[in-house]
Structures are given as structure tokens and as C-alpha cells.
Design a protein around this motif. Structure first.
Motif, PDB file in Angstrom:
ATOM      1  N   GLU A   1       0.839  -1.206   0.000  1.00 52.02           N
ATOM      2  CA  GLU A   1       0.000   0.000   0.000  1.00 52.02           C
ATOM      3  C   GLU A   1       0.873   1.254   0.000  1.00 52.02           C
ATOM      4  O   GLU A   1       0.607   2.216  -0.743  1.00 52.02           O
ATOM      5  CB  GLU A   1      -0.911   0.012   1.234  1.00 52.02           C
ATOM      6  CG  GLU A   1      -1.828  -1.189   1.380  1.00 52.02           C
ATOM      7  CD  GLU A   1      -3.105  -1.060   0.575  1.00 52.02           C
ATOM      8  OE1 GLU A   1      -3.144  -0.247  -0.376  1.00 52.02           O
ATOM      9  OE2 GLU A   1      -4.063  -1.777   0.901  1.00 52.02           O
TER      10      GLU A   1
ATOM     11  N   HIS B   1      -4.825   3.755   3.244  1.00 54.87           N
ATOM     12  CA  HIS B   1      -4.909   2.311   3.465  1.00 54.87           C
ATOM     13  C   HIS B   1      -3.750   1.830   4.331  1.00 54.87           C
ATOM     14  O   HIS B   1      -3.933   1.031   5.257  1.00 54.87           O
ATOM     15  CB  HIS B   1      -4.873   1.572   2.125  1.00 54.87           C
ATOM     16  CG  HIS B   1      -5.976   1.942   1.198  1.00 54.87           C
ATOM     17  ND1 HIS B   1      -5.983   1.571  -0.136  1.00 54.87           N
ATOM     18  CD2 HIS B   1      -7.117   2.652   1.393  1.00 54.87           C
ATOM     19  CE1 HIS B   1      -7.073   2.040  -0.709  1.00 54.87           C
ATOM     20  NE2 HIS B   1      -7.769   2.707   0.195  1.00 54.87           N
TER      21      HIS B   1
ATOM     22  N   GLU C   1      -4.196   0.110   8.086  1.00 50.19           N
ATOM     23  CA  GLU C   1      -3.694  -1.231   8.356  1.00 50.19           C
ATOM     24  C   GLU C   1      -2.663  -1.219   9.478  1.00 50.19           C
ATOM     25  O   GLU C   1      -2.666  -2.090  10.361  1.00 50.19           O
ATOM     26  CB  GLU C   1      -3.127  -1.823   7.065  1.00 50.19           C
ATOM     27  CG  GLU C   1      -4.229  -2.154   6.062  1.00 50.19           C
ATOM     28  CD  GLU C   1      -3.735  -2.301   4.638  1.00 50.19           C
ATOM     29  OE1 GLU C   1      -2.498  -2.444   4.451  1.00 50.19           O
ATOM     30  OE2 GLU C   1      -4.568  -2.284   3.709  1.00 50.19           O
TER      31      GLU C   1
ATOM     32  N   THR D   1      -7.715  -6.570  -7.965  1.00 56.93           N
ATOM     33  CA  THR D   1      -8.028  -5.990  -6.657  1.00 56.93           C
ATOM     34  C   THR D   1      -9.250  -6.633  -5.996  1.00 56.93           C
ATOM     35  O   THR D   1      -9.302  -6.777  -4.780  1.00 56.93           O
ATOM     36  CB  THR D   1      -8.209  -4.460  -6.768  1.00 56.93           C
ATOM     37  OG1 THR D   1      -8.231  -3.896  -5.456  1.00 56.93           O
ATOM     38  CG2 THR D   1      -9.516  -4.119  -7.478  1.00 56.93           C
TER      39      THR D   1
ATOM     40  N   PHE E   1      -9.207  -8.214  -1.922  1.00 57.76           N
ATOM     41  CA  PHE E   1      -9.891  -7.760  -0.721  1.00 57.76           C
ATOM     42  C   PHE E   1     -11.219  -8.463  -0.441  1.00 57.76           C
ATOM     43  O   PHE E   1     -11.554  -8.720   0.715  1.00 57.76           O
ATOM     44  CB  PHE E   1     -10.103  -6.244  -0.778  1.00 57.76           C
ATOM     45  CG  PHE E   1      -8.842  -5.466  -0.563  1.00 57.76           C
ATOM     46  CD1 PHE E   1      -8.249  -5.410   0.686  1.00 57.76           C
ATOM     47  CD2 PHE E   1      -8.224  -4.817  -1.617  1.00 57.76           C
ATOM     48  CE1 PHE E   1      -7.073  -4.703   0.887  1.00 57.76           C
ATOM     49  CE2 PHE E   1      -7.050  -4.106  -1.428  1.00 57.76           C
ATOM     50  CZ  PHE E   1      -6.467  -4.055  -0.170  1.00 57.76           C
TER      51      PHE E   1
ATOM     52  N   ALA F   1     -11.752 -10.388   3.111  1.00 58.65           N
ATOM     53  CA  ALA F   1     -12.638  -9.637   4.008  1.00 58.65           C
ATOM     54  C   ALA F   1     -13.866 -10.459   4.359  1.00 58.65           C
ATOM     55  O   ALA F   1     -14.344 -10.426   5.497  1.00 58.65           O
ATOM     56  CB  ALA F   1     -13.047  -8.318   3.357  1.00 58.65           C
TER      57      ALA F   1
ATOM     58  N   GLY G   1     -11.006  -4.373   5.178  1.00 58.09           N
ATOM     59  CA  GLY G   1     -11.208  -4.779   3.790  1.00 58.09           C
ATOM     60  C   GLY G   1     -12.271  -3.959   3.090  1.00 58.09           C
ATOM     61  O   GLY G   1     -12.107  -3.557   1.929  1.00 58.09           O
TER      62      GLY G   1
ATOM     63  N   VAL H   1     -11.115  -0.219   2.476  1.00 62.45           N
ATOM     64  CA  VAL H   1     -10.107  -0.166   1.417  1.00 62.45           C
ATOM     65  C   VAL H   1     -10.751  -0.444   0.066  1.00 62.45           C
ATOM     66  O   VAL H   1     -10.528   0.273  -0.911  1.00 62.45           O
ATOM     67  CB  VAL H   1      -8.975  -1.181   1.707  1.00 62.45           C
ATOM     68  CG1 VAL H   1      -8.066  -1.326   0.497  1.00 62.45           C
ATOM     69  CG2 VAL H   1      -8.161  -0.731   2.924  1.00 62.45           C
ATOM     70  N   GLN H   2     -11.576  -1.485   0.002  1.00 66.68           N
ATOM     71  CA  GLN H   2     -12.195  -1.864  -1.268  1.00 66.68           C
ATOM     72  C   GLN H   2     -13.104  -0.769  -1.806  1.00 66.68           C
ATOM     73  O   GLN H   2     -13.273  -0.633  -3.019  1.00 66.68           O
ATOM     74  CB  GLN H   2     -12.984  -3.170  -1.098  1.00 66.68           C
ATOM     75  CG  GLN H   2     -13.644  -3.694  -2.359  1.00 66.68           C
ATOM     76  CD  GLN H   2     -12.637  -4.092  -3.428  1.00 66.68           C
ATOM     77  OE1 GLN H   2     -11.472  -4.313  -3.117  1.00 66.68           O
ATOM     78  NE2 GLN H   2     -13.078  -4.185  -4.664  1.00 66.68           N
TER      79      GLN H   2
ATOM     80  N   GLU I   1     -11.493   1.223  -4.365  1.00 60.59           N
ATOM     81  CA  GLU I   1     -10.937   0.555  -5.531  1.00 60.59           C
ATOM     82  C   GLU I   1     -11.740   0.800  -6.810  1.00 60.59           C
ATOM     83  O   GLU I   1     -11.203   0.658  -7.908  1.00 60.59           O
ATOM     84  CB  GLU I   1     -10.832  -0.951  -5.280  1.00 60.59           C
ATOM     85  CG  GLU I   1      -9.960  -1.321  -4.080  1.00 60.59           C
ATOM     86  CD  GLU I   1      -8.531  -0.806  -4.220  1.00 60.59           C
ATOM     87  OE1 GLU I   1      -8.061  -0.627  -5.359  1.00 60.59           O
ATOM     88  OE2 GLU I   1      -7.879  -0.583  -3.193  1.00 60.59           O
TER      89      GLU I   1
END
Length: 500
Positions: free
Chosen positions: A104, A137, A141, A199, A203, A207, A222, A225-226, A229
Motif C-alpha cells: 500500500e 490504506h 492497516e 483488486t 480484498f 474480508a 477490507g 479499502v475496497q 478501488e
């Protein structure tokens, strides 16, 4: 004055922001823009498909952060760590932390690099937003891992582990490869090959597994972050189409980049395959099914059909990856089991329900892999290697993959360059090496570096110091002190009680 629509607002807030150099030659300011052979005729017509202005971006991200941190705070306050159904899940979280979080941060650097060297306003503004996404991200994390390090092993010296562990060279080599490519190749590598093609499989399955086993914190990581995307995927798709439509001479260059970066992305996801199939005790989906849905159906049978009009075909080694879906997670798990004494996360003895699920999902598991894992039933280190692996010159994964057409045959390939022999793990990686041998011949090979004393001469003691871990943080999970502490924590909370 008439009220501006969304498109007009987007243009007003994101265009005419470029520096038009008058005292310096254009090629001096943008030295890489012509180095890759890409032809640009009228890139000004290209637009970020999201048309997202900065004030809108900040508002949306602030709302998402608020939702995520509410979930995280509740998880931490209510001993969520003790409520997962099996603590071996956290060995997978450690592997994910080691492999994904550094990626990331590197993706953040990559987006700033691309934005600096591609003089197209829409690309520059989109990569600016994505660079902020990636650092967000990474920070989310790290915040999660900082909390988890209070309860679990392997994360207490995260920075040193990320820099020096042999396991981490897989991720580092991938992003270093992209950072040392030209800006257009880097754009295809990350925004298209990584973000658009892979991607979802990164995730969504993991997730979902987090939610199934009761790790609501990681499930929230997850999801938040997703949620970024979709923009990243849109950037990759629109940038690719823009380059293809600019000039037909771009097509063979882009085809090679697609061939190369599809395989590079696919290899880096080998660990994700294992995390989906092995570490959760409840599995919402197998790697094989996830690959069929997110890669075969959506990308190969959907996206690439649309690319035929440009003269773009499937990635060169797509068929090899389809063949490997039957073995990918099992072989990677076997590799991790070989070296479970030399990682910051542990392996574990498979349980009866694991064998049952794996055999049901993968018809060839019983024949090719179950006998190996059964060796650990009575001796948890039965499959452990005495040393560190010889790794692929390109992807840095151990050269221990079987030929999917002949499981008794090792898939390792050899190439000659400057009177030296270089090993790669597969035909896909050999193809990449042979195309750019001067780049990959500079490999930093962990096992060789350790033997040469680069990280100390007291083996293996100095190795663990360099990794930032201890020998006790490797090995087998169910026999570890960490598992015993987790059970005691559950007893303290009364979670081991059964009511009839």
C-alpha cells in the motif's frame, strides 16, 4: 451566471493547473514521457471518469474513515480478538500484514511518480487522489496491526520485519519493478493489471473470510479499502483505452506490458490464495471459485472480449494461471510449511474439517497434497526445510512450483545471461527475465545474502535480529504460547462456556 453542472465544475476545479514551462525545454521537465515509445497525439481529451473534485474527495473519505474507526473502536473495546472462532486466523493476518501493507505504501509512491512524469492533467489529478487513498490504506492497516501486536506475536518490530524478512522480498520486488519502469508502464502495471484485474480477488474473499470467523475489525479494513478501488479500477481502464486509442503503434508495447504485469500480479497473489483456502476455519469461498468469478468470468471472458477491437489478446500466460487454480493455494501452503520456522507467522496442523473442505472443493487435493500435510499430524516440523529457499529471479517466490501439466515435474526454468545461470519459477517469469535480463540480474537473493554474512555471521541468531522476530514466533500455531494465551483470554471472558 448559470449554475455549473458536474462536468463543468470538474473542469473548473481540475483543469488549467499544469505548469507550462517557458524557460525550460519540455523534455527537460518531462524526461521520461517519450522513453517508452508511447505516442500521444491529443491526451488533453482524456478525463478521469469519476470527475471527482478535491472537496468532494475529502468529504467522502472523511465519512468512510468515521465509519471504519467506529467499528475498530468497538472491536478493540469488546475484546474482539478473543471472539474469533479459531486464533490461527491471526497467523493469516500476520502474513497479510507483511505482504500487503508495505505494498500500500509503495503504491502511494508509485502514484506520485506516475503523476509527476505524465503531463496529462486528468491523469495527474486521478493519481493524486489515489496516492492519498494508498497512504490512507497503509495507515489504517498499521493502526490495526499496532493494536493486534498487543495480543499476538510477529508484529512487535514491524518496520524491521518489513525491511529484511525473506518473505517480504516478494512484495518489494514487485513494487520496485514498477517504480523502476517508465511512467506509462507503471500506470498499466498498477492501475490496470493490479487494480482492475486483481483488486477484487485481493480484498473481497479475505474480508468475507474475516467476517465469517468473527474478525469484524479486519472485515472493516477490507471494506473501507475496497470502497476506494472502484475509482482505481476506473483509472486503470480509462488510461488503458486512452493509450490504445491514441495511436496503433502503442498496441504492441501495451500488449507486452499486459503479458508481463498480469503474470507478476498473479504470482504476488499466491499468498492470498493460501490465506483464502487455509487460514480461516470458516471459508465463504475458495480461491478457485474466486479466481473463476473475478478473473476468468469478469476479466478474461468479459473485459478482454471488448479489447479485441484494439488488437489486444489475453495475457500470454493466462492459460497457465487457469490450470494452476487447482493447485495454487495448496502448493503455496506447502512452501510456507517448509519454512514456517523462518517467518513471523506460523503454520498449523490441519484439522479433520480442513481436510474435508479442501477435498470437497479440490478433487485432486487428496491425491497430491493431503499425504504431505498428514506428515505433520504427529510431528509438526516434519515438512520443515533446514535452510532458506532458492527463489525466482523475477518474482522472488521459491522455485518450488510443479508443472500443472505434470505434477511430478518441477516447473523451474533456467536462463543464461552474462555467463551466469538464473532460475525462475515458471515459464511466465522466464519470459519476463529473458525480455529484460539486465534488470532482473540485479536480484538481491535473501538466502545468498544471509550466507554471505550481510545480516550478521552468527547464524541463525543474527537472522532473527535482522528480521525483527524471534524463533518462537515461527513454527506451529496450535502448540505455541500464543494459542495458549488466546485460550486463557477466552476463559477469562467466559467465552469457553457452553449453554445447553
Amino acid at each position: 451566471m448559470a449554475k455549473m453542472g458536474i462536468k463543468e465544475k470538474y473542469h473548473a476545479m481540475t483543469r488549467d493547473l499544469m505548469w507550462d514551462p517557458k524557460d525550460y525545454d519540455y523534455r527537460t521537465v518531462y524526461p521520461l514521457v517519450e522513453k517508452e515509445g508511447i505516442i500521444l497525439k491529443d491526451p488533453s481529451r482524456w478525463e478521469d471518469p469519476f470527475r471527482l473534485a478535491y472537496n468532494q474527495y475529502v468529504k467522502v473519505q472523511s465519512e468512510k474513515d468515521g465509519i471504519y474507526h467506529t467499528v475498530r473502536n468497538a472491536f478493540e473495546a469488546n475484546d474482539g480478538h478473543a471472539r474469533v472462532i479459531d486464533s490461527r486466523w491471526y497467523e493469516g493476518v500476520k502474513a497479510f500484514a507483511s505482504a500487503v501493507q508495505p505494498g500500500e505504501y509503495m503504491a502511494h509512491r508509485l502514484m506520485t511518480y506516475i503523476g509527476r512524469h505524465i503531463p496529462i492533467e486528468a491523469v495527474r489529478f486521478a493519481t493524486f487522489n489515489q496516492a492519498m487513498d494508498e497512504i490512507r490504506h497503509a495507515q489504517i492497516e498499521i493502526k490495526h496491526y499496532a493494536h493486534m501486536s498487543k495480543m499476538i506475536d510477529g508484529l512487535h518490530n514491524y518496520q524491521k520485519t518489513g525491511q529484511n524478512s525473506w518473505f517480504n522480498t516478494v512484495t518489494k520486488s514487485f513494487f520496485d519493478d514498477a517504480l523502476t519502469a517508465g511512467p506509462f508502464e507503471a500506470l498499466i502495471a498498477i492501475s490496470f493489471s493490479f487494480e482492475y484485474v486483481f483488486t477484487n480477488i485481493l480484498f473481497l474473499p479475505f474480508a468475507s473470510s474475516a467476517g465469517a470467523v468473527g474478525d469484524e475489525n479486519f472485515a472493516a479494513v477490507g471494506k473501507t479499502v475496497q470502497s476506494d478501488e472502484s475509482r482505481h479500477m476506473a483509472l486503470g481502464m480509462s488510461a488503458l483505452k486512452m493509450l490504445l486509442e491514441e495511436d496503433d503503434r502503442n498496441i504492441p508495447i501495451i500488449q507486452y506490458w499486459i503479458d508481463k504485469w498480469y503474470w507478476r500480479c498473479y504470482r504476488i497473489f499466491s499468498v492470498i490464495a493460501t490465506l483464502v483456502d487455509y487460514y480461516p476455519r470458516i471459508r465463504p469461498i475458495s480461491w478457485k471459485k474466486a479466481f473463476e468469478i473475478y478473473v476468468e468470468e469478469q476479466v478474461f471472458n468479459g473485459l478482454f472480449k471488448d479489447f479485441r477491437k484494439y488488437g489486444i489478446r489475453l495475457p500470454k500466460f493466462a492459460e497457465d494461471s487457469i490450470k494452476e487454480k487447482e493447485y495454487y493455494s495448496h502448493n503455496t501452503m506447502r512452501i510456507l510449511d517448509h519454512y514456517k520456522h523462518a517467518n513471523m507467522f506460523r503454520g498449523f496442523k490441519l484439522q479433520p474439517d480442513d481436510y474435508e473442505w479442501l477435498a470437497n472443493e479440490y478433487p485432486l487435493f487428496e491425491e497430491h497434497y493431503a499425504p504431505y500435510f498428514h506428515r505433520s499430524d504427529d510431528n509438526v516440523l516434519a515438512g520443515a526445510s533446514k535452510g532458506l529457499p532458492g527463489v525466482c529471479t523475477v518474482c522472488h517466490l521459491p522455485n518450488e512450483f510443479p508443472n500443472p501439466d505434470n505434477m511430478a515435474e518441477r516447473w523451474t526454468q533456467l536462463s543464461e545471461y552474462n555467463n551466469k545461470t538464473y532460475a525462475t519459477c515458471s515459464p511466465g517469469c522466464k519470459h519476463i527475465f529473458d525480455h529484460e535480463p539486465e534488470k532482473y540480474a540485479q536480484i538481491w537473493w535473501p538466502a545468498e545474502a544471509y550466507v554471505n554474512g550481510e545480516l550478521g555471521t552468527d547464524l541463525p541468531g543474527d537472522l532473527f535480529k535482522a528480521w525483527g522476530t524471534t524463533p518462537e514466533e515461527g513454527g506451529e500455531h496450535y502448540s505455541s504460547d500464543e494459542h495458549a494465551r488466546w485460550l486463557e483470554h477466552r476463559r477469562h471472558l467466559g467465552l469457553d462456556k457452553k449453554y445447553f
